[in-house]
Design an enzyme around this catalytic site. Structure first.
Site, mmCIF file in Angstrom:
data_model
loop_
_atom_site.group_PDB
_atom_site.id
_atom_site.type_symbol
_atom_site.label_atom_id
_atom_site.label_comp_id
_atom_site.label_asym_id
_atom_site.label_seq_id
_atom_site.Cartn_x
_atom_site.Cartn_y
_atom_site.Cartn_z
ATOM 1 N N HIS A 267 0.788 -1.233 0.000
ATOM 2 C CA HIS A 267 0.000 0.000 0.000
ATOM 3 C C HIS A 267 0.820 1.282 0.000
ATOM 4 O O HIS A 267 0.313 2.347 -0.364
ATOM 5 C CB HIS A 267 -0.915 0.008 1.222
ATOM 6 C CG HIS A 267 -2.190 0.768 1.016
ATOM 7 N ND1 HIS A 267 -2.287 1.904 0.235
ATOM 8 C CD2 HIS A 267 -3.442 0.545 1.481
ATOM 9 C CE1 HIS A 267 -3.526 2.346 0.245
ATOM 10 N NE2 HIS A 267 -4.253 1.546 0.984
ATOM 11 N N THR B 275 -5.212 10.407 -0.646
ATOM 12 C CA THR B 275 -6.541 10.175 -0.097
ATOM 13 C C THR B 275 -6.866 11.191 0.994
ATOM 14 O O THR B 275 -5.993 11.857 1.535
ATOM 15 C CB THR B 275 -6.650 8.764 0.515
ATOM 16 O OG1 THR B 275 -5.697 8.630 1.573
ATOM 17 C CG2 THR B 275 -6.413 7.699 -0.534
ATOM 18 N N TYR C 125 -14.629 5.670 8.723
ATOM 19 C CA TYR C 125 -13.641 6.127 7.730
ATOM 20 C C TYR C 125 -14.120 5.678 6.352
ATOM 21 O O TYR C 125 -14.334 4.494 6.112
ATOM 22 C CB TYR C 125 -12.292 5.497 8.058
ATOM 23 C CG TYR C 125 -11.122 5.896 7.184
ATOM 24 C CD1 TYR C 125 -10.073 6.639 7.701
ATOM 25 C CD2 TYR C 125 -11.030 5.498 5.845
ATOM 26 C CE1 TYR C 125 -8.976 6.986 6.916
ATOM 27 C CE2 TYR C 125 -9.957 5.847 5.050
ATOM 28 C CZ TYR C 125 -8.933 6.584 5.588
ATOM 29 O OH TYR C 125 -7.857 6.923 4.808
#
Length: 769
Positions: free
Chosen positions: A472, A601, A588
């Site tokens: 990630h 993001t 979230y």
């Protein structure tokens, strides 16, 4: 070894008669073709850099400007207002040139300066235009005159035929919200989660921070936003990802699934051949910058910076922080099967291996009876456990000799491939549970059969099913998703298979086989490997997953409710969570900020006052359907407003994060920031976007739909929920949680999501299919 002999370009022997040299013409040809291939790539990159560097103009526009200036000179006109004459006075070596030649050179010099000035002006205007986001807050289908004029100007200045990175220099910087706005929005977001006394206490902390430490920290952020391309992204990558010392498996990595109902071939080597070839075609398009930048409404560009590290990228473990290693042009991939590692070369005779040739390479690996050497079978579990033991082991046992060479082959590979020994997909008597197993297999496998540090690992199962596990830190899920969509579509609709399930096309029988990597792993290192494996298995065994398709209705019916599909699903998740736990929690939802340069993001805090009011109305039998529907409308409008704020740089969580980083650099403590950043995300949600729907003909091939992807829970007592909206009639959910938590159950929560979706639809008197 055969591959070693193939690699020798010449041999020589020393005898009494002298030195006898034997040249291998075949090997020299390979050297020549490889060099030619490399130089073509370099020239291509140089050309692309120039074309991108002058965008939104084009190289041809220089010819037009220069031609116009020369034509004006011919007609005795001076568009430079005397500047060409000034240039001519200071032209070096003018004594060696004739007057006409001097005039032409000076006119071309002026034309070039004028052309560059026009490019800078166009870029500045386009950047200013792209900073306007008022269009996002207008009602769907109702465009104001201001937005119409703005959109026309964007189309004029945005240029034609952009390459992947053409708009990078034109994108605006991410703005820093004001301290006051962030405080107000934060207090609004936590109000439904706190009692009156708790809220009063938090409001007091917020006011104190806003008027004392906050402005000082804000000044540094403003300074960084003027200097850096993005004031968040580098700190986000370092502190959220690379400085984490726990396992990245489950906690950070995510996965993407194959087609839900279709497996194009049951032959794993063939599926691997086509899939790898499709990925390499994508890499070629990426290196040539021929992938079109993603655009909103076909006009507004998104940042493409994250694509740069898709291939040849590995997360390297460190004692205090990891680092990202990127190789620009790797010519091999690393393959793992049954505990053995291989280096598979991707080029032969200066060209990419064809799908049928790649299939033969993978079949050779599958047929190889050689057992793994001691320690090799579980070696990859080092990347699944804690980071510090892996960093120490890498430094101690992999710094020289065979281990160093083999590790470099893995870490410098274009990407990683696992030929898995299990079967996955909709198999067995219980397809629902089969999808759960499939999700767990992709996210963690056996904890020793994926190299979790690679940018992504392509996983091919024994029955031909496939999937991707992605690291990630280097990029977010939509980037890998874009590649995955291209790979699935190219594999199924362009490359295809013959009647026997094998890859199509011819093959060169002289291609050398893959090279088995050599390891010498001492007993001490094997103990470290087993320690990492125990940590990883404990984490994997505690993970509960529920993956399910929701077929009753989809985007088509939701649109008839005149509601955003994402808002509809998010409100349903809020209702499902309240029914599951009897309370609300901090939620979230990931939103992208790629309207800005190097954006990644932002968080949409989906649990709002409005959504809670609606959920309470749904739980109150005294409320009428009309009252509930009115509250639902208010809740979805609020959610869309929150999403727009996040996309346009007005979110609160990245601002808080950067303020906290500055406070640590300054060595000051903020009780308010500590408390804010320590709040658990009981619900972590994300929509998997479908970015290239044009690649899939769902009308003629309705079964060729992907199941999307998922991730692990963020909180030990919370849920992770990923969902994908496919076509008009299907939603797919991936729910994760910890088995050890007495508060969570993935299947129970999945059942609540199903019932919540149906209950929301019932408010509109629209029945499911």
């Amino acid at each position: 070894m055969a591959e070693a002999h193939q690699a020798v370009a010449f041999q020589f022997t020393v005898s009494p008669e002298g030195i006898d040299v034997h040249l291998s013409h075949v090997a020299l040809k390979q050297v020549y073709l490889s060099g030619l291939h490399s130089w073509k790539k370099r020239l291509g990159r140089l050309r692309n850099s120039f074309v991108t560097g002058v965008y939104p103009a084009s190289p041809a526009s220089w010819v037009f400007v220069a031609g116009t200036i020369l034509l004006a000179q011919f007609w005795r006109l001076d568009p430079s207002m005397g500047l060409i004459g000034k240039i001519q006075e200071h032209l070096p070596g003018r004594g060696c040139l004739s007057e006409p030649t001097q005039a032409v050179l000076c006119a071309l010099a002026f034309a070039t300066v004028l052309w560059l000035a026009l490019i800078l002006t166009m870029r500045s205007i386009l950047k200013l235009l792209l900073s306007y986001h008022g269009w996002m807050y207008e009602a769907h289908g109702k465009m104001s005159h201001t937005t119409k004029v703005w959109l026309a100007l964007v189309k004029i200045f945005a240029g034609r035929k952009p390459m992947l990175y053409s708009y990078q220099a034109c994108l605006p910087r991410l703005p820093v919200p004001t301290i006051h706005d962030t405080m107000q929005r934060y207090l609004e977001s936590v109000r439904p989660l706190l009692s009156d006394l708790q809220f009063q206490r938090m409001a007091a902390l917020a006011r104190d921070f806003e008027h004392s430490l906050g402005p000082r920290l804000q000044w540094y952020l403003k300074l960084k936003s003027w200097w850096a391309s993005n004031y968040v992204s580098d700190w986000w990558e370092e502190y959220v990802y690379l400085r984490g010392r726990g396992p990245i498996m489950v906690n950070s990595n995510y996965y993407a699934m194959d087609f839900l109902y279709v497996t194009p071939t049951p032959i794993p080597a063939a599926r691997a051949g086509n899939a790898v070839y499709a990925i390499l075609l994508y890499r070629r398009l990426l290196s040539q910058e021929k992938i079109k930048p993603l655009m909103i409404q076909g006009t507004l560009p998104l940042c493409s910076a994250q694509y740069e590290r898709m291939f040849g990228t590995t997360r390297i473990p460190g004692l205090e922080a990891d680092r990202i290693q990127h190789v620009s042009d790797s010519k091999h991939i690393a393959v793992l099967h049954a505990g053995r590692f291989y280096r598979l070369r991707l080029y032969h005779s200066g060209r990419l291996l064809r799908p049928r040739e790649l299939q033969a390479q993978f079949q050779h690996i599958l047929d190889d009876p050689t057992p793994p050497v001691p320690g090799e079978e579980h070696l990859a579990s080092l990347t699944a456990g804690d980071r510090e033991p892996w960093a120490r082991a890498r430094r101690t046992y992999f710094g020289s000799g065979k281990n160093q060479q083999s590790l470099e082959a893995v870490e410098r590979a274009a990407f990683f491939v696992t030929l898995d020994t299990t079967e996955q997909g909709l198999t067995g008597p219980d397809p629902g549970r089969a999808l759960d197993r499939y999700a767990k297999a992709l996210l963690h496998g056996q904890c020793h059969d994926r190299w979790f540090d690679k940018s992504f690992t392509l996983i091919i199962f024994r029955n031909g099913k496939l999937g991707v596990n992605a690291e990630h830190s280097w990029a977010d899920a939509p980037i890998v998703g874009h590649l995955f969509e291209y790979m699935l579509a190219t594999d199924a609709f362009q490359l295809g298979y013959n009647a026997n399930g094998h890859c199509k096309g011819e093959m060169d029988p002289d291609i050398p086989p893959p090279q088995k990597l050599q390891w010498e792993i001492p007993e001490e290192c094997q103990q470290v490997i087993q320690g990492s494996l125990r940590v990883a298995r404990a984490l994997a065994d505690d993970l509960d997953f529920h993956t399910f398709p929701f077929k009753q209705f989809g985007k088509g019916l939701i649109k008839k409710c005149h509601t955003s599909p994402d808002a509809f699903i998010q409100i349903a998740i809020q209702l499902a969570h309240y029914r599951d736990k009897g309370k609300f929690c901090l939620t979230y939802e990931a939103s992208m900020t790629r309207l800005f340069r190097e954006g990644r993001t932002e968080t949409v805090r989906s649990c709002s006052i409005e959504s809670c009011n609606f959920v309470r109305a749904m739980m109150d039998p005294a409320q009428t359907p009309q009252q509930r529907l009115a509250l639902f409308r208010v809740a979805t409008e609020k959610h869309q407003a929150l999403y727009r704020r996040a996309m346009t740089g007005a979110g609160i969580d990245r601002h808080f994060f950067c303020l906290y980083v500055v406070s640590k650099y300054l060595g000051v403590d903020s009780p308010f920031l500590k408390e804010v950043l320590a709040e658990p995300w009981g619900l972590s949600t994300s929509q998997t976007p479908v970015q290239q729907i044009e690649l899939f003909d769902l009308k003629n091939h309705p079964d060729y739909i992907s199941c999307g992807g998922g991730f692990g829970p963020v909180d030990d007592n919370g849920y992770g929920v990923s969902y994908i909206i496919i076509g008009e009639d299907l939603l797919t959910f991936h729910v994760s949680c910890k088995i050890s938590s007495p508060q969570t159950d993935a299947h129970r929560f999945g059942a609540h999501i199903r019932s919540a979706l149906l209950d929301l639809l019932a408010l509109f008197s629209l029945g499911p299919k």
